[in-house]
Design a protein around this motif. Structure first.
Motif, PDB file in Angstrom:
ATOM      1  N   GLU A   1       0.831  -1.205   0.000  1.00 18.53           N
ATOM      2  CA  GLU A   1       0.000   0.000   0.000  1.00 18.53           C
ATOM      3  C   GLU A   1       0.868   1.259   0.000  1.00 18.53           C
ATOM      4  OE1 GLU A   1      -2.628   1.979   3.407  1.00 18.53           O
ATOM      5  OE2 GLU A   1      -3.454   0.076   2.713  1.00 18.53           O
ATOM      6  N   GLY A   2       0.619   2.132  -0.942  1.00 17.27           N
ATOM      7  CA  GLY A   2       1.340   3.393  -1.017  1.00 17.27           C
ATOM      8  C   GLY A   2       2.627   3.343  -1.813  1.00 17.27           C
ATOM      9  N   MET A   3       3.118   2.133  -2.131  1.00 21.22           N
ATOM     10  CA  MET A   3       4.359   2.023  -2.897  1.00 21.22           C
ATOM     11  C   MET A   3       4.155   2.514  -4.328  1.00 21.22           C
ATOM     12  SD  MET A   3       6.030  -1.671  -1.977  1.00 21.22           S
ATOM     13  CE  MET A   3       6.504  -2.143  -0.310  1.00 21.22           C
ATOM     14  N   SER A   4       5.185   3.080  -4.917  1.00 16.53           N
ATOM     15  CA  SER A   4       5.147   3.421  -6.329  1.00 16.53           C
ATOM     16  C   SER A   4       5.204   2.137  -7.145  1.00 16.53           C
ATOM     17  CB  SER A   4       6.324   4.318  -6.707  1.00 16.53           C
ATOM     18  OG  SER A   4       7.539   3.584  -6.645  1.00 16.53           O
ATOM     19  N   LEU A   5       4.937   2.245  -8.444  1.00 18.57           N
ATOM     20  CA  LEU A   5       5.025   1.076  -9.321  1.00 18.57           C
ATOM     21  C   LEU A   5       6.437   0.504  -9.292  1.00 18.57           C
ATOM     22  CD1 LEU A   5       3.148  -0.460 -11.356  1.00 18.57           C
ATOM     23  CD2 LEU A   5       4.295   0.830 -13.164  1.00 18.57           C
ATOM     24  N   SER A   6       7.436   1.374  -9.260  1.00 20.00           N
ATOM     25  CA  SER A   6       8.835   0.927  -9.230  1.00 20.00           C
ATOM     26  C   SER A   6       9.157   0.223  -7.917  1.00 20.00           C
ATOM     27  CB  SER A   6       9.769   2.120  -9.427  1.00 20.00           C
ATOM     28  OG  SER A   6       9.581   2.703 -10.698  1.00 20.00           O
TER      29      SER A   6
ATOM     30  N   VAL B   1      10.230  -3.846  -7.231  1.00 19.23           N
ATOM     31  CA  VAL B   1      11.360  -4.285  -6.409  1.00 19.23           C
ATOM     32  C   VAL B   1      10.879  -5.291  -5.359  1.00 19.23           C
ATOM     33  CG1 VAL B   1      13.074  -3.578  -4.703  1.00 19.23           C
ATOM     34  CG2 VAL B   1      12.700  -2.189  -6.763  1.00 19.23           C
ATOM     35  N   TYR B   2       9.770  -4.973  -4.709  1.00 17.11           N
ATOM     36  CA  TYR B   2       9.206  -5.852  -3.677  1.00 17.11           C
ATOM     37  C   TYR B   2       8.878  -7.234  -4.254  1.00 17.11           C
ATOM     38  CZ  TYR B   2       5.845  -7.609  -0.217  1.00 17.11           C
ATOM     39  OH  TYR B   2       5.179  -8.389   0.700  1.00 17.11           O
ATOM     40  N   PHE B   3       8.186  -7.268  -5.395  1.00 20.79           N
ATOM     41  CA  PHE B   3       7.813  -8.539  -6.014  1.00 20.79           C
ATOM     42  C   PHE B   3       9.066  -9.329  -6.415  1.00 20.79           C
ATOM     43  CE2 PHE B   3       3.545  -7.255  -5.949  1.00 20.79           C
ATOM     44  CZ  PHE B   3       2.718  -8.245  -6.459  1.00 20.79           C
ATOM     45  N   LYS B   4      10.013  -8.655  -7.017  1.00 22.61           N
ATOM     46  CA  LYS B   4      11.223  -9.332  -7.494  1.00 22.61           C
ATOM     47  C   LYS B   4      11.976  -9.991  -6.338  1.00 22.61           C
ATOM     48  CE  LYS B   4      15.434  -8.584 -10.231  1.00 22.61           C
ATOM     49  NZ  LYS B   4      15.156  -9.727 -11.121  1.00 22.61           N
TER      50      LYS B   4
ATOM     51  N   PHE C   1       9.510 -12.784  -4.298  1.00 21.12           N
ATOM     52  CA  PHE C   1       9.144 -13.995  -5.029  1.00 21.12           C
ATOM     53  C   PHE C   1      10.256 -14.494  -5.947  1.00 21.12           C
ATOM     54  CE2 PHE C   1       5.212 -11.605  -4.151  1.00 21.12           C
ATOM     55  CZ  PHE C   1       4.556 -12.543  -3.360  1.00 21.12           C
ATOM     56  N   ALA C   2      11.460 -13.915  -5.810  1.00 22.42           N
ATOM     57  CA  ALA C   2      12.631 -14.340  -6.584  1.00 22.42           C
ATOM     58  C   ALA C   2      12.323 -14.403  -8.085  1.00 22.42           C
ATOM     59  CB  ALA C   2      13.130 -15.700  -6.080  1.00 22.42           C
ATOM     60  N   ILE C   3      11.699 -13.360  -8.585  1.00 27.79           N
ATOM     61  CA  ILE C   3      11.326 -13.306  -9.998  1.00 27.79           C
ATOM     62  C   ILE C   3      12.555 -12.959 -10.837  1.00 27.79           C
ATOM     63  CG2 ILE C   3       9.938 -12.029 -11.696  1.00 27.79           C
ATOM     64  CD1 ILE C   3       7.813 -11.757  -9.446  1.00 27.79           C
ATOM     65  N   GLN C   4      12.748 -13.676 -11.923  1.00 30.23           N
ATOM     66  CA  GLN C   4      13.952 -13.510 -12.738  1.00 30.23           C
ATOM     67  C   GLN C   4      13.860 -12.345 -13.713  1.00 30.23           C
ATOM     68  OE1 GLN C   4      16.808 -15.337 -12.147  1.00 30.23           O
ATOM     69  NE2 GLN C   4      15.538 -15.893 -10.379  1.00 30.23           N
ATOM     70  N   GLU C   5      12.656 -11.902 -14.036  1.00 31.01           N
ATOM     71  CA  GLU C   5      12.511 -10.754 -14.927  1.00 31.01           C
ATOM     72  C   GLU C   5      13.188  -9.518 -14.320  1.00 31.01           C
ATOM     73  OE1 GLU C   5       8.184 -10.431 -15.353  1.00 31.01           O
ATOM     74  OE2 GLU C   5       8.442 -10.852 -17.480  1.00 31.01           O
TER      75      GLU C   5
ATOM     76  N   GLU D   1      12.298  -3.557 -15.128  1.00 28.93           N
ATOM     77  CA  GLU D   1      11.599  -2.949 -16.265  1.00 28.93           C
ATOM     78  C   GLU D   1      10.667  -3.953 -16.938  1.00 28.93           C
ATOM     79  OE1 GLU D   1      11.424   0.234 -17.041  1.00 28.93           O
ATOM     80  OE2 GLU D   1      12.607   0.490 -15.204  1.00 28.93           O
ATOM     81  N   GLU D   2      11.075  -5.206 -16.997  1.00 26.99           N
ATOM     82  CA  GLU D   2      10.221  -6.232 -17.602  1.00 26.99           C
ATOM     83  C   GLU D   2       8.984  -6.481 -16.742  1.00 26.99           C
ATOM     84  OE1 GLU D   2      13.452  -9.002 -20.022  1.00 26.99           O
ATOM     85  OE2 GLU D   2      13.162  -9.307 -17.865  1.00 26.99           O
ATOM     86  N   ILE D   3       9.172  -6.479 -15.425  1.00 22.56           N
ATOM     87  CA  ILE D   3       8.036  -6.663 -14.516  1.00 22.56           C
ATOM     88  C   ILE D   3       7.023  -5.542 -14.712  1.00 22.56           C
ATOM     89  CG2 ILE D   3       7.294  -6.686 -12.098  1.00 22.56           C
ATOM     90  CD1 ILE D   3      10.014  -7.993 -11.433  1.00 22.56           C
ATOM     91  N   LYS D   4       7.509  -4.296 -14.714  1.00 20.93           N
ATOM     92  CA  LYS D   4       6.615  -3.150 -14.874  1.00 20.93           C
ATOM     93  C   LYS D   4       5.936  -3.160 -16.238  1.00 20.93           C
ATOM     94  CE  LYS D   4       9.657   0.018 -13.618  1.00 20.93           C
ATOM     95  NZ  LYS D   4      10.168   1.380 -13.310  1.00 20.93           N
ATOM     96  N   SER D   5       6.685  -3.550 -17.267  1.00 20.43           N
ATOM     97  CA  SER D   5       6.113  -3.597 -18.611  1.00 20.43           C
ATOM     98  C   SER D   5       4.991  -4.625 -18.697  1.00 20.43           C
ATOM     99  CB  SER D   5       7.207  -3.931 -19.628  1.00 20.43           C
ATOM    100  OG  SER D   5       6.668  -4.032 -20.932  1.00 20.43           O
ATOM    101  N   THR D   6       5.191  -5.778 -18.056  1.00 18.26           N
ATOM    102  CA  THR D   6       4.165  -6.822 -18.036  1.00 18.26           C
ATOM    103  C   THR D   6       2.909  -6.321 -17.341  1.00 18.26           C
ATOM    104  OG1 THR D   6       5.831  -8.582 -18.012  1.00 18.26           O
ATOM    105  CG2 THR D   6       3.614  -9.160 -17.258  1.00 18.26           C
TER     106      THR D   6
END
Length: 220
Positions: free
Chosen positions: A47-52, A56-59, A62-66, A69-74
């Motif tokens: 809550e309140g976090m920017s898209l960027s 970072v939080y998701f990556k 959840f150890a996301i390899q994207e 920029e790829e995460i945000k683009s998706t």
């Protein structure tokens, strides 16, 4: 509510447009691609976090390899169609924006979303012309509840923080406005219904619809 106010600043999602449901759906679909279910506490934590910041939080969590920029683009690809065809304005929002223009009260957007998506929904709803300054938390050092984005928008409009009224739908956003030294009106939203009492305590005012706002400055 509008006494001595020279600028009205809006959050976007859940405040001007009814879109918070959409982001939960996107989170569920996106995490499902990696075999994860949506954690019950995730919406509160971002809550309140920017898209960027959210990317970072998701990556990290959840150890996301994207790449970031790829995460945000998706996410943007997933959201663009919904914003254009499925997301409505909050009740009375358009009429309130028109009235603010008539009264000479300046307006701005201070969103945690990405600028492309913000511009997409504003244009789809035909309200871009009523918003003079549109900026997002991706442009400032810290997202909400830090005051950075609200102070930035006020500065671009040439108004002092104490001359601003903020509309927000969640506690982190309300705190951002208060931390900026501005008056804040909380807006009812189904997504944050369980936080209603907290929102009422934090904010100076509370509305369920923009139609409720007293038009003290309305000319006969």
């Amino acid at each position: 509510m509008l006494e001595n106010i020279k600028a009205v600043l809006f959050d976007l999602d859940g405040t001007l447009v009814d879109s918070m449901w959409m982001w939960k759906d996107i989170d569920i679909e996106y995490l499902g691609r990696y075999g994860y279910e949506l954690p019950s506490e995730l919406q509160k934590e971002i809550e309140g976090m920017s898209l960027s910041e959210t990317a970072v939080y998701f990556k990290e969590r959840f150890a996301i390899q994207e790449s970031l920029e790829e995460i945000k683009s998706t996410w943007m690809d997933m959201a663009r169609d919904k914003y254009t065809h499925e997301v409505p304005l909050k009740p009375g929002a358009r009429e309130f924006l028109v009235w603010l223009r008539q009264q000479g009260i300046r307006t701005g957007i201070a969103s945690s979303n990405g600028i492309e998506l913000v511009e997409t929904v504003l244009k789809a709803q035909g309200i871009r012309e009523y918003l003079e300054s549109v900026h997002t938390c991706c442009e400032v050092p810290k997202g909400k509840p830090a005051p950075d984005i609200y102070l930035m928008v006020a500065e671009t409009l040439g108004v002092k923080p104490e001359e601003c009224l903020v509309f927000e739908d969640v506690p982190m956003g309300i705190l951002a406005g208060k931390n900026a030294g501005m008056r804040v009106c909380a807006v009812e939203d189904t997504f944050s219904a369980n936080q209603r009492e907290e929102k009422k305590k934090l904010a100076d005012y509370y509305i369920e619809s923009y139609d409720e706002i007293p038009r003290e400055r309305m000319q006969p």
